[in-house]
Design a protein around this motif. Sequence first.
Motif, PDB file in Angstrom:
ATOM      1  N   MET A 401       0.697  -0.736  -0.146  1.00  0.00           N
ATOM      2  CA  MET A 401      -0.036  -0.060   0.044  1.00  0.00           C
ATOM      3  C   MET A 401       0.896   1.614  -0.094  1.00  0.00           C
ATOM      4  O   MET A 401       0.715   1.527  -0.743  1.00  0.00           O
ATOM      5  N   GLY A 402       2.277   0.901   0.187  1.00  0.00           N
ATOM      6  CA  GLY A 402       2.793   2.038   0.493  1.00  0.00           C
ATOM      7  C   GLY A 402       3.291   2.474  -0.605  1.00  0.00           C
ATOM      8  O   GLY A 402       3.528   3.536  -1.554  1.00  0.00           O
ATOM      9  N   GLU A 403       3.784   1.892  -1.754  1.00  0.00           N
ATOM     10  CA  GLU A 403       4.058   2.038  -2.994  1.00  0.00           C
ATOM     11  C   GLU A 403       2.806   2.252  -3.505  1.00  0.00           C
ATOM     12  O   GLU A 403       2.624   3.301  -4.706  1.00  0.00           O
ATOM     13  N   GLU A 404       1.684   2.322  -3.304  1.00  0.00           N
ATOM     14  CA  GLU A 404       0.902   3.344  -4.782  1.00  0.00           C
ATOM     15  C   GLU A 404       0.975   4.462  -3.747  1.00  0.00           C
ATOM     16  O   GLU A 404       0.754   5.228  -5.029  1.00  0.00           O
ATOM     17  N   ASN A 408       8.066   4.913   1.245  1.00  0.00           N
ATOM     18  CA  ASN A 408       8.643   4.101   1.501  1.00  0.00           C
ATOM     19  C   ASN A 408       8.498   3.268   2.885  1.00  0.00           C
ATOM     20  O   ASN A 408       9.083   3.906   4.057  1.00  0.00           O
ATOM     21  N   MET A 409       8.296   2.128   3.317  1.00  0.00           N
ATOM     22  CA  MET A 409       7.824   1.522   4.321  1.00  0.00           C
ATOM     23  C   MET A 409       9.072  -0.291   4.408  1.00  0.00           C
ATOM     24  O   MET A 409       9.179  -0.845   3.906  1.00  0.00           O
ATOM     25  N   GLU A 410      10.155   0.425   4.884  1.00  0.00           N
ATOM     26  CA  GLU A 410      10.776  -0.349   5.981  1.00  0.00           C
ATOM     27  C   GLU A 410      10.674  -1.122   7.285  1.00  0.00           C
ATOM     28  O   GLU A 410      10.060  -0.502   8.238  1.00  0.00           O
ATOM     29  N   ILE A 411      10.909  -2.538   7.162  1.00  0.00           N
ATOM     30  CA  ILE A 411      10.330  -2.853   8.112  1.00  0.00           C
ATOM     31  C   ILE A 411      11.937  -3.394   9.187  1.00  0.00           C
ATOM     32  O   ILE A 411      13.481  -2.984   8.794  1.00  0.00           O
ATOM     33  N   VAL A 412      11.686  -3.163  10.221  1.00  0.00           N
ATOM     34  CA  VAL A 412      13.339  -2.915  11.218  1.00  0.00           C
ATOM     35  C   VAL A 412      12.653  -4.013  12.395  1.00  0.00           C
ATOM     36  O   VAL A 412      11.479  -4.108  13.366  1.00  0.00           O
ATOM     37  N   ASN A 413      13.279  -5.103  12.187  1.00  0.00           N
ATOM     38  CA  ASN A 413      12.961  -5.908  13.514  1.00  0.00           C
ATOM     39  C   ASN A 413      13.776  -5.795  14.688  1.00  0.00           C
ATOM     40  O   ASN A 413      14.902  -5.452  14.782  1.00  0.00           O
ATOM     41  N   VAL A 414      12.773  -5.778  16.126  1.00  0.00           N
ATOM     42  CA  VAL A 414      13.871  -5.647  17.425  1.00  0.00           C
ATOM     43  C   VAL A 414      14.852  -6.507  17.758  1.00  0.00           C
ATOM     44  O   VAL A 414      15.005  -7.925  17.792  1.00  0.00           O
ATOM     45  N   ASP A 415      15.901  -5.777  18.324  1.00  0.00           N
ATOM     46  CA  ASP A 415      16.728  -6.928  18.535  1.00  0.00           C
ATOM     47  C   ASP A 415      17.318  -6.115  19.798  1.00  0.00           C
ATOM     48  O   ASP A 415      16.295  -5.339  20.256  1.00  0.00           O
ATOM     49  N   ASP A 469      -0.675  11.541   2.508  1.00  0.00           N
ATOM     50  CA  ASP A 469       0.107   9.729   1.919  1.00  0.00           C
ATOM     51  C   ASP A 469      -0.009   9.075   2.821  1.00  0.00           C
ATOM     52  O   ASP A 469      -0.883   7.867   2.768  1.00  0.00           O
ATOM     53  N   PHE A 470       0.341   9.361   4.234  1.00  0.00           N
ATOM     54  CA  PHE A 470       0.948   7.824   5.165  1.00  0.00           C
ATOM     55  C   PHE A 470      -0.736   7.291   5.340  1.00  0.00           C
ATOM     56  O   PHE A 470      -1.284   6.690   5.715  1.00  0.00           O
ATOM     57  N   ALA A 471      -1.606   8.446   5.964  1.00  0.00           N
ATOM     58  CA  ALA A 471      -3.335   8.279   6.500  1.00  0.00           C
ATOM     59  C   ALA A 471      -3.513   7.258   5.583  1.00  0.00           C
ATOM     60  O   ALA A 471      -4.391   6.476   5.439  1.00  0.00           O
ATOM     61  N   THR A 472      -3.627   7.806   3.439  1.00  0.00           N
ATOM     62  CA  THR A 472      -4.185   6.851   3.098  1.00  0.00           C
ATOM     63  C   THR A 472      -3.327   5.035   2.535  1.00  0.00           C
ATOM     64  O   THR A 472      -4.132   4.860   2.593  1.00  0.00           O
ATOM     65  N   MET A 473      -1.961   5.240   2.953  1.00  0.00           N
ATOM     66  CA  MET A 473      -1.680   4.202   3.432  1.00  0.00           C
ATOM     67  C   MET A 473      -2.073   2.838   4.287  1.00  0.00           C
ATOM     68  O   MET A 473      -2.664   1.755   3.879  1.00  0.00           O
ATOM     69  N   LEU A 474      -1.776   4.022   5.658  1.00  0.00           N
ATOM     70  CA  LEU A 474      -2.974   3.113   6.964  1.00  0.00           C
ATOM     71  C   LEU A 474      -3.821   3.040   6.943  1.00  0.00           C
ATOM     72  O   LEU A 474      -4.284   1.159   6.741  1.00  0.00           O
ATOM     73  N   ALA A 475      -5.330   3.419   5.715  1.00  0.00           N
ATOM     74  CA  ALA A 475      -6.469   3.362   5.622  1.00  0.00           C
ATOM     75  C   ALA A 475      -6.547   2.062   4.738  1.00  0.00           C
ATOM     76  O   ALA A 475      -7.348   1.310   5.125  1.00  0.00           O
ATOM     77  N   ASN A 490     -12.471   4.004  -4.352  1.00  0.00           N
ATOM     78  CA  ASN A 490     -11.900   5.597  -3.644  1.00  0.00           C
ATOM     79  C   ASN A 490     -11.361   5.440  -2.456  1.00  0.00           C
ATOM     80  O   ASN A 490     -11.906   6.668  -2.044  1.00  0.00           O
ATOM     81  N   ILE A 491     -10.157   4.714  -2.012  1.00  0.00           N
ATOM     82  CA  ILE A 491      -9.485   4.719  -0.950  1.00  0.00           C
ATOM     83  C   ILE A 491      -8.703   6.070  -0.845  1.00  0.00           C
ATOM     84  O   ILE A 491      -7.315   5.105  -0.793  1.00  0.00           O
ATOM     85  N   THR A 492      -9.024   7.502  -0.049  1.00  0.00           N
ATOM     86  CA  THR A 492      -7.302   7.876  -0.497  1.00  0.00           C
ATOM     87  C   THR A 492      -8.383   9.646   0.501  1.00  0.00           C
ATOM     88  O   THR A 492      -9.676   9.791   0.401  1.00  0.00           O
ATOM     89  N   VAL A 493      -7.256   9.545   1.044  1.00  0.00           N
ATOM     90  CA  VAL A 493      -7.272  10.576   2.617  1.00  0.00           C
ATOM     91  C   VAL A 493      -7.708  11.889   1.926  1.00  0.00           C
ATOM     92  O   VAL A 493      -6.396  13.026   0.976  1.00  0.00           O
ATOM     93  N   ASP A 494      -8.261  13.072   1.842  1.00  0.00           N
ATOM     94  CA  ASP A 494      -8.358  13.918   2.287  1.00  0.00           C
ATOM     95  C   ASP A 494      -7.451  15.017   2.387  1.00  0.00           C
ATOM     96  O   ASP A 494      -7.293  15.591   3.903  1.00  0.00           O
ATOM     97  N   THR A 495      -6.343  15.532   2.323  1.00  0.00           N
ATOM     98  CA  THR A 495      -5.252  16.117   2.053  1.00  0.00           C
ATOM     99  C   THR A 495      -5.822  17.305   2.849  1.00  0.00           C
ATOM    100  O   THR A 495      -4.851  18.010   3.719  1.00  0.00           O
TER     101      THR A 495
END
Length: 703
Positions: A401-404, A408-415, A469-475, A490-495
């Motif tokens: 959904m981030g790509e759309e 860039n949605m990067e993963i962080v594994n807990v250490d 855009d982040f909120a759109t990705m989240l929705a 059309n799931i797009t957050v109103d800026t």
Amino acid sequence: MHSVSEGVSKLSIVVVAFLLLSSLLFSVPLPVSAGVLDKDVDDAAYLANKVYDLVSASHCVRLLGNSGPIGCATSKHGADGTLLYLGSLQEAEYFLEHPSSSTVITALAASLFNKTLIHSLVDTGSVSGVIVVEDGSQDALAFSPAARYPNHQYGLYPRLSYVWNPDGDDWTFSEVRVPISSITLEVAQKHDIINKARGNWDADTSDPDWAAQLNAFMYSGAYDAETCLRRKVCEPVGGQSVYSYLSAPRPQVPLILASSTMDSFAFFQDLAVGADASTSSFIALLAAARTLAISVPDLATLPKQLFFAFFTGEVFGYQGSKRFLADITSFHCNDLRNGTSKPHCQDPYRSSLQFQDIRFEEIAMVLDVSQVAHSQDRTFFMHRDSDTATSAEMIKVMQRMGEEVDLNMEIVNVDSRKGLPPSTLQAFLLKDRTLPGVVLTEHRDQYVNRHYQSRLDRRSGIDIQVVADFATMLARSLYSLAGGDPRKYNITVDTDFVDQLFLCMTEDFKCPLIAEVLPATRGKPLASPPTHYTSIYRRTNTISLTSGFLQTLLTNLTATPSLQSCTSNSECTLPNQQCADGRCFTSFAYYHPSYSTGLEYDVDERMWIVVDSTQAIYAESYWENPSLLIFQRETLGQDMAIISMGILQTTAVLLIILGTQRYLKQRRERLTRLHSLQIRPALARSQTSTTAAAESNVRQRRT
């Protein structure tokens, strides 16, 4: 005549006392408490307003924690001193090398306001208070009075010491030895404070100097939270969290819980905007919820339910989320009330019992939104505690959904070195470590927010489009995780809506959106800038504006009208109904109390008691309205002149009194002599008559 003399003596004593007191009062302007400015005391207020200049300011006030007081306080009479201004580091260093021999209130340029310098100034023994002039000189500097690892002792990793907040110094959770207030540059210019303070540096001894008084009297004293609550001079820190379904709750259907923090904190509570620290997270989550509610018609038929939670009190040991979890897993009502309204619990007080329908084991996953306002290169990070199939699915969906929307949605594994970032998810994992969950942030490791939980964490520098855009990705991610296909709608957050939210929540509560959602606020004084400090919890709590706005907006989004008319909520007797616009609506947005899980309210004793001291317990002291006063102090020559005039007046009155007493004494003596002269002839005549009568009686007896 004795009574006249005695009256004069009493009069002389009264006059002398009055004149002596008058000379003292006029020679030194004594500081007044905030109570003198009470509008009900018209004469005192008039005099105070003539002598004292009341300055609009934000104040550091006192809270009580598990181990003692934090923040600022003064005695009943406040703290006063000569007004001085330090506008540069060189001036501050000079003052530290040559401290004043008298007590001073130090006004500072904002760039000098930091823990180290304030402690150094106080250590001189001459600084009794500080005024911070918000001139913008600190805006570009790193400043965070929060902890370096916020809430670490109350979270999942109490033994870790990773520095998430490298600019933090834990100042807001320490006791401050002097009162400190903050004023805007406009206020400083209006009252000419800087010029008055600078004039005191090189004023001639014949010129008057200017003084200031800071009042921040706290009734709690220097106790800890438990003692303060037992003495009933404070209230628990807390408020009302808000949670909402987007459709009617369905028992035994798995929940996808999307959460965020809605409160912030700062050295000055009134300035706890928290634009990035917390406000960005609940704005993004609220925008996603609104978009789904108005864009997707099939939410009620999805395999999983969407559940949104906005927790307050998270700054103080995750108390909002912990209270919610404690209630959905082990709540027991000691006094259930039905009446004509919906059921509620009187002990412990809960206005709604809907939370009892929530089962912890039905929570399939938690997606927690943290700081998201200052992403770099449109990149956000997904922190997960464990690599499970569910968390892997969450990561995969959010990356797609981030790509759309070009994120860039990067993963962080807990250490083992740092664990998860401080977040609400930690409270859920304390309940069940196997619960799948992800924390979304703008930072991979240490915070990029250089003003975390400070008065400087404001809207400036925030890219509204990136947050939208982040909120759109989240929705879209939430809808997909619930079993829907985001391509259908059309799931797009109103800026523009996100922009309005930032305007209202970071700059001015008096905005069109607040007035539209909460019409009762129109024409009323509202905080500008807003504050998201959680405030205090009371059993019949007054709802904060932030909580009220969120709950009402979510209610409007999820409301379904019925045919039943009403004038109050009590007339809407069906579950999940509220009264609005004269009709009963079915809605699925609720308040939930936020206060420490280490506290319980004793109904019989009418007091809060500590039941678990290992939990974070914070209380806010009762206090009189803090104030900042500026007044002109006379010089020694003027003081001596006024005292001399008083002495001359007193001497003159004494001479008049002595002269009057002498005159009255002489008059009394004259009256006494005159009276004596008038009595003697009468006595002689009386004696002659008596003698003649006696002789006549003798002659009669002889005859």
